[in-house]
Design a protein around this motif. Sequence first.
Motif, short mmCIF file in Angstrom:
data_model
loop_
_atom_site.label_atom_id
_atom_site.label_comp_id
_atom_site.label_asym_id
_atom_site.label_seq_id
_atom_site.Cartn_x
_atom_site.Cartn_y
_atom_site.Cartn_z
N ALA A 36 0.84 -1.20 0.00
CA ALA A 36 0.00 0.00 0.00
C ALA A 36 0.88 1.25 0.00
CB ALA A 36 -0.90 0.01 1.23
N LEU A 37 0.37 2.29 -0.63
CA LEU A 37 1.09 3.57 -0.63
C LEU A 37 1.03 4.18 0.77
CD1 LEU A 37 -0.29 4.96 -4.00
CD2 LEU A 37 1.99 4.07 -3.59
N PRO A 38 2.13 4.76 1.26
CA PRO A 38 2.14 5.32 2.61
C PRO A 38 1.28 6.57 2.77
CG PRO A 38 4.23 5.73 1.53
CD PRO A 38 3.44 4.85 0.62
N SER A 39 0.95 7.21 1.67
CA SER A 39 0.10 8.41 1.71
C SER A 39 -1.26 8.03 1.12
CB SER A 39 0.74 9.53 0.90
OG SER A 39 2.03 9.83 1.40
N PRO A 40 -2.29 7.90 1.95
CA PRO A 40 -3.58 7.39 1.47
C PRO A 40 -4.29 8.33 0.50
CG PRO A 40 -3.75 8.14 3.73
CD PRO A 40 -2.30 8.21 3.37
N ALA A 41 -5.11 7.73 -0.35
CA ALA A 41 -5.91 8.50 -1.30
C ALA A 41 -6.95 9.32 -0.54
CB ALA A 41 -6.59 7.56 -2.28
N ALA A 42 -7.27 10.49 -1.08
CA ALA A 42 -8.26 11.39 -0.49
C ALA A 42 -9.00 12.12 -1.60
CB ALA A 42 -7.58 12.39 0.45
N VAL A 43 -10.16 12.66 -1.26
CA VAL A 43 -10.99 13.37 -2.22
C VAL A 43 -11.53 14.64 -1.56
CG1 VAL A 43 -13.13 13.31 -3.58
CG2 VAL A 43 -11.71 11.26 -3.41
N ALA A 44 -11.53 15.72 -2.32
CA ALA A 44 -12.22 16.95 -1.93
C ALA A 44 -13.24 17.21 -3.02
CB ALA A 44 -11.24 18.11 -1.83
N ASP A 45 -14.49 17.44 -2.63
CA ASP A 45 -15.49 17.73 -3.65
C ASP A 45 -16.48 18.78 -3.16
OD1 ASP A 45 -16.82 16.11 -1.85
OD2 ASP A 45 -17.32 14.57 -3.29
N VAL A 46 -17.08 19.44 -4.13
CA VAL A 46 -18.02 20.50 -3.85
C VAL A 46 -18.96 20.61 -5.04
CG1 VAL A 46 -16.63 22.39 -4.84
CG2 VAL A 46 -18.20 22.89 -2.96
N THR A 47 -20.16 21.13 -4.80
CA THR A 47 -21.09 21.42 -5.87
C THR A 47 -21.30 22.93 -5.90
OG1 THR A 47 -22.18 19.28 -5.60
CG2 THR A 47 -23.41 20.98 -6.77
N LEU A 48 -21.04 23.52 -7.04
CA LEU A 48 -21.23 24.96 -7.23
C LEU A 48 -22.23 25.17 -8.34
CD1 LEU A 48 -17.56 26.34 -7.11
CD2 LEU A 48 -19.24 26.27 -5.25
#
Length: 185
Positions: A36-48
Amino acid sequence: MFLRTLATAACCTLLATATFAATSPEPQMDKPAGQALPSPAAVADVTLAGKAIKITYNSPSMRGRKIMGGLVPYGEVWRTGANPATTLITVANLKIGTLDVPAGTYTLYTLPSASQWFLIVNKQTGQWGTVYKQDMDLGRTPMQGKTLSAPQEKMSISFENTSGNTTQLHIKWETTDEYVTVKAE
């Protein structure tokens, strides 16, 4: 008969190429195979204005290291995360700071310094985070900065202060909080 043989050979070649590509290791990986990669996947999302905007990235940790001006060098383009390149996907045309960004998929980089950061929107996509081609830049826009009251262990990207068709894109790590206004057009 000749055409059938030629078509069969072409299909076999395509299948072999696809199989090889699927089983070949990714170029420029900085992890041992199967781990596994030591830096985990992440997501930022928004609806405009009813339209989705999403940023996918990998979130590195401080782990006792000097980050700003150290691991994240000043005066050099930074991948703004870890591992695969940080990706912006937008179905809306955006105004990010001073930059017009048409709907589409892009890679985000930053150019940090002790006094002024720039957000870079790059048209090349799908690459490892350390692969940066300046000639593929859509453009750069200045960011605003402030100091966090306490160190933040994990790097994060977030949308904050969202109202209607406007938000702020924040990049936070250590005691740094750099941000830029984003508007859906």
